[in-house]
Design a protein around this motif. Structure first.
Motif, PDB file in Angstrom:
ATOM      1  N   PHE A  74      48.807  -1.867 -35.253  1.00 33.42           N
ATOM      2  CA  PHE A  74      48.825  -1.263 -34.020  1.00 33.42           C
ATOM      3  C   PHE A  74      47.608  -0.687 -33.754  1.00 33.42           C
ATOM      4  N   GLY A  75      46.649  -0.293 -34.892  1.00 35.12           N
ATOM      5  CA  GLY A  75      45.562   0.267 -34.853  1.00 35.12           C
ATOM      6  C   GLY A  75      44.402   0.090 -33.808  1.00 35.12           C
ATOM      7  N   PHE A  76      44.327  -1.128 -33.574  1.00 31.08           N
ATOM      8  CA  PHE A  76      43.427  -1.544 -32.575  1.00 31.08           C
ATOM      9  C   PHE A  76      43.838  -1.868 -31.198  1.00 31.08           C
ATOM     10  N   GLU A  77      44.979  -1.488 -31.169  1.00 34.81           N
ATOM     11  CA  GLU A  77      45.841  -1.908 -29.794  1.00 34.81           C
ATOM     12  C   GLU A  77      45.885  -0.561 -28.889  1.00 34.81           C
ATOM     13  N   ARG A  78      46.264  -0.639 -27.820  1.00 40.08           N
ATOM     14  CA  ARG A  78      46.581   0.619 -26.946  1.00 40.08           C
ATOM     15  C   ARG A  78      47.782   1.298 -27.558  1.00 40.08           C
ATOM     16  N   ALA A  79      47.581   2.806 -27.431  1.00 43.63           N
ATOM     17  CA  ALA A  79      48.677   3.583 -27.880  1.00 43.63           C
ATOM     18  C   ALA A  79      50.044   3.273 -27.435  1.00 43.63           C
ATOM     19  N   ASP A  80      50.128   2.775 -25.949  1.00 47.20           N
ATOM     20  CA  ASP A  80      51.293   2.838 -25.426  1.00 47.20           C
ATOM     21  C   ASP A  80      52.105   1.401 -26.015  1.00 47.20           C
ATOM     22  N   ARG A  81      51.517   0.421 -26.560  1.00 45.76           N
ATOM     23  CA  ARG A  81      52.174  -0.606 -27.189  1.00 45.76           C
ATOM     24  C   ARG A  81      53.006  -0.093 -28.468  1.00 45.76           C
ATOM     25  N   LEU A  82      52.206   0.956 -29.092  1.00 51.65           N
ATOM     26  CA  LEU A  82      53.029   1.638 -30.510  1.00 51.65           C
ATOM     27  C   LEU A  82      54.220   2.433 -30.012  1.00 51.65           C
TER      28      LEU A  82
END
Length: 123
Positions: A74-82
């Motif tokens: 998840f580190g390189f994605e938007r926080a809302d996906r996590l």
């Protein structure tokens, strides 16, 4: 995350995956801390030896996956996906606490990937 933490040195170990968690707990358990280097209320100790503030070591207490797996997924994605994935996982497993949230998150990612590869497969 490290095995020497001022409030409760062993708790941060549980953020790691199995191998790193075990090593962290072992380090915490085997290291003697000088008096006054930490604060844990007396009912916060998991053993009778108050000179060892760490939780009792057990490889069964550690998760298969840890914060490092969450970062890589998840580190390189938007926080809302996590966040939305976490909410989905917590809602799906409301009354089940046998597995860590890290393991459940990675299971969910695996199911999502499988569904993308074969939309008619039952996951």
């Amino acid at each position: 995350m490290y095995s020497a933490f001022t409030e409760n040195p062993g708790n941060q170990c549980y953020l790691h995956s199995t191998k790193r968690c075990g090593a962290c707990l072992w380090t915490c358990k085997s290291k003697w801390f000088p008096p006054g280097s930490f604060y844990v209320p007396s009912d916060g100790f998991m053993s009778g030896d108050h000179s060892k503030p760490c939780v009792m070591w057990s490889e069964f207490a550690c998760s298969q996956h840890g914060i490092e797996d969450i970062f890589w997924n998840f580190g390189f994605e938007r926080a809302d996906r996590l966040w939305t994935t976490l909410e989905k996982v917590l809602d799906k497993h409301k009354d089940q606490n046998q597995r860590s949230v890290f393991d459940r998150l990675l299971d969910e990612l695996s199911e999502e990937a499988q569904q993308k590869l074969d939309p008619w497969a039952k996951v």
